[in-house]
Design an enzyme around this catalytic site. Structure first.
Site, PDB file in Angstrom:
ATOM      1  N   TRP A  11     -20.783 -14.324 -14.953  1.00  0.00           N
ATOM      2  CA  TRP A  11     -21.015 -15.039 -16.213  1.00  0.00           C
ATOM      3  C   TRP A  11     -19.818 -15.902 -16.608  1.00  0.00           C
ATOM      4  O   TRP A  11     -18.678 -15.448 -16.594  1.00  0.00           O
ATOM      5  CB  TRP A  11     -21.293 -14.017 -17.326  1.00  0.00           C
ATOM      6  CG  TRP A  11     -21.440 -14.655 -18.684  1.00  0.00           C
ATOM      7  CD1 TRP A  11     -22.542 -15.312 -19.164  1.00  0.00           C
ATOM      8  CD2 TRP A  11     -20.449 -14.720 -19.719  1.00  0.00           C
ATOM      9  NE1 TRP A  11     -22.282 -15.777 -20.429  1.00  0.00           N
ATOM     10  CE2 TRP A  11     -21.016 -15.429 -20.791  1.00  0.00           C
ATOM     11  CE3 TRP A  11     -19.137 -14.247 -19.830  1.00  0.00           C
ATOM     12  CZ2 TRP A  11     -20.314 -15.675 -21.980  1.00  0.00           C
ATOM     13  CZ3 TRP A  11     -18.433 -14.492 -21.003  1.00  0.00           C
ATOM     14  CH2 TRP A  11     -19.028 -15.195 -22.058  1.00  0.00           C
ATOM     15  N   SER A  68     -20.742  -9.513 -10.193  1.00  0.00           N
ATOM     16  CA  SER A  68     -21.112  -9.161 -11.562  1.00  0.00           C
ATOM     17  C   SER A  68     -22.550  -9.617 -11.872  1.00  0.00           C
ATOM     18  O   SER A  68     -23.476  -9.195 -11.212  1.00  0.00           O
ATOM     19  CB  SER A  68     -20.076  -9.754 -12.519  1.00  0.00           C
ATOM     20  OG  SER A  68     -20.090  -9.104 -13.763  1.00  0.00           O
ATOM     21  N   LEU A  69     -22.745 -10.515 -12.841  1.00  0.00           N
ATOM     22  CA  LEU A  69     -24.095 -11.005 -13.146  1.00  0.00           C
ATOM     23  C   LEU A  69     -24.744 -11.617 -11.913  1.00  0.00           C
ATOM     24  O   LEU A  69     -25.954 -11.447 -11.684  1.00  0.00           O
ATOM     25  CB  LEU A  69     -24.031 -12.027 -14.294  1.00  0.00           C
ATOM     26  CG  LEU A  69     -25.324 -12.781 -14.624  1.00  0.00           C
ATOM     27  CD1 LEU A  69     -26.445 -11.821 -15.005  1.00  0.00           C
ATOM     28  CD2 LEU A  69     -25.091 -13.799 -15.743  1.00  0.00           C
ATOM     29  N   PHE A 130     -12.872 -12.538 -22.129  1.00  0.00           N
ATOM     30  CA  PHE A 130     -13.571 -12.075 -20.932  1.00  0.00           C
ATOM     31  C   PHE A 130     -12.668 -12.204 -19.701  1.00  0.00           C
ATOM     32  O   PHE A 130     -12.608 -11.305 -18.857  1.00  0.00           O
ATOM     33  CB  PHE A 130     -14.856 -12.898 -20.750  1.00  0.00           C
ATOM     34  CG  PHE A 130     -15.669 -12.494 -19.550  1.00  0.00           C
ATOM     35  CD1 PHE A 130     -16.219 -11.227 -19.450  1.00  0.00           C
ATOM     36  CD2 PHE A 130     -15.902 -13.395 -18.524  1.00  0.00           C
ATOM     37  CE1 PHE A 130     -16.979 -10.853 -18.346  1.00  0.00           C
ATOM     38  CE2 PHE A 130     -16.653 -13.035 -17.419  1.00  0.00           C
ATOM     39  CZ  PHE A 130     -17.197 -11.760 -17.335  1.00  0.00           C
ATOM     40  N   LEU A 133     -10.232  -9.368 -19.622  1.00  0.00           N
ATOM     41  CA  LEU A 133     -10.867  -8.110 -19.212  1.00  0.00           C
ATOM     42  C   LEU A 133     -11.120  -8.094 -17.703  1.00  0.00           C
ATOM     43  O   LEU A 133     -10.944  -7.073 -17.045  1.00  0.00           O
ATOM     44  CB  LEU A 133     -12.187  -7.910 -19.974  1.00  0.00           C
ATOM     45  CG  LEU A 133     -12.056  -7.556 -21.453  1.00  0.00           C
ATOM     46  CD1 LEU A 133     -13.419  -7.611 -22.140  1.00  0.00           C
ATOM     47  CD2 LEU A 133     -11.442  -6.171 -21.632  1.00  0.00           C
ATOM     48  N   ASP A 191     -11.878  -1.131 -13.197  1.00  0.00           N
ATOM     49  CA  ASP A 191     -12.729  -2.160 -13.805  1.00  0.00           C
ATOM     50  C   ASP A 191     -12.944  -1.865 -15.294  1.00  0.00           C
ATOM     51  O   ASP A 191     -13.415  -0.791 -15.656  1.00  0.00           O
ATOM     52  CB  ASP A 191     -14.080  -2.193 -13.069  1.00  0.00           C
ATOM     53  CG  ASP A 191     -14.877  -3.457 -13.342  1.00  0.00           C
ATOM     54  OD1 ASP A 191     -14.808  -3.980 -14.465  1.00  0.00           O
ATOM     55  OD2 ASP A 191     -15.586  -3.907 -12.430  1.00  0.00           O
ATOM     56  N   HIS A 219     -12.008  -5.807 -12.293  1.00  0.00           N
ATOM     57  CA  HIS A 219     -13.293  -6.500 -12.142  1.00  0.00           C
ATOM     58  C   HIS A 219     -13.186  -7.723 -11.225  1.00  0.00           C
ATOM     59  O   HIS A 219     -14.125  -8.050 -10.512  1.00  0.00           O
ATOM     60  CB  HIS A 219     -13.793  -6.920 -13.532  1.00  0.00           C
ATOM     61  CG  HIS A 219     -15.233  -7.329 -13.567  1.00  0.00           C
ATOM     62  ND1 HIS A 219     -16.272  -6.440 -13.357  1.00  0.00           N
ATOM     63  CD2 HIS A 219     -15.817  -8.543 -13.798  1.00  0.00           C
ATOM     64  CE1 HIS A 219     -17.435  -7.087 -13.463  1.00  0.00           C
ATOM     65  NE2 HIS A 219     -17.176  -8.358 -13.731  1.00  0.00           N
TER      66      HIS A 219
END
Length: 243
Positions: A11, A68-69, A130, A133, A191, A219
């Site tokens: 994302w 991820s997404l 984001f 993170l 993560d 992540h």
């Protein structure tokens, strides 16, 4: 086309985070064609519309993968394509991104709701958060976060919101169980977005698939250690090719 791999990004951050991994994979196997495809730019969060767009754009009979997404969408598309997909690999992709009673190993709902509200208020500030993170657990988190955010494409707030809303509703467990081809799912021990316990739960759900865990990584492990991740993927593809 067993020697073709399509990678979908996560994302908000675009295709750049996948480029070092793609380059490392190409370096390991000159016969492997690796393509990174951007996610659809849709102003809706209807999964079927996203899958229709991907299905129409991506070549058939290739390996599907993503971060991820992107990995969650690759999982859904693999299930839709069935035998028209050679295999599936996901990187830091939880079957459910947001926790619920049936899948508690995910981001708490209230944390995600705050993230969604933040994106609605100021999508660029949320994108920076984001990035931070994603970079936690990396060797140089601040540098990696800056790299992630600075290379992100200019996406409309509405487009970013659609992606988040899609992320909130996705549950790929049925798709993963339905897809009969080879699967590799790699998680990270540090993560901040996808709890590493999800790896254990996924293995309980699907005991016959391959699960990898990179313990000292966050992540964005694919950007922090592209050659290590590429080696694991290449070994898996090679093993499947020998079957």
């Amino acid at each position: 086309m067993r020697d073709r791999l399509i990678l979908l990004p996560g994302w908000g951050l675009g295709v750049s985070p996948l480029e070092p991994l793609a380059a490392a994979l190409r370096g390991l196997d000159e016969h492997l064609r690796v393509d990174i495809e951007p996610l659809p730019e849709l102003d809706c969060s209807d999964l079927d519309e996203w899958l229709d767009e991907l299905d129409a754009t991506l070549p058939d009979n290739a390996w599907l993968g993503g971060w991820s997404l992107g990995g969650m969408l690759a999982s859904e598309l693999a299930a839709r394509r069935g035998e028209r997909c050679c295999g599936l690999l996901t990187l830091a992709s939880n079957p459910c991104f947001v926790a619920h009673a049936g899948w508690p190993c995910a981001m708490p709902g209230e944390t995600f709701d705050a993230f969604l509200a933040g994106c609605h208020a100021d999508s660029q500030v949320t994108l920076k958060r984001f990035g931070l993170l994603c970079a936690k657990g990396a060797q140089d988190p601040k540098g990696l976060a800056r790299l992630l955010v600075s290379s992100a494409p200019k996406t409309s707030s509405k487009g970013l919101m659609s992606g988040l809303e899609l992320l909130a509703q996705l549950d790929t467990r049925d798709a993963l169980q339905a897809f009969r081809g080879p699967q590799l799912h790699v998680f990270a021990g540090l993560d901040e977005l996808v709890p590493c316990e999800a790896a254990t739960e996924l293995l309980k759900l699907l005991p016959d698939i391959e699960i990898g865990l990179i313990e000292q990584a966050g992540h964005a492990f694919l950007l922090d250690n592209p050659h290590g991740v590429a080696g694991a993927i290449q070994a898996f593809l090679h093993e499947c090719g020998d079957d």
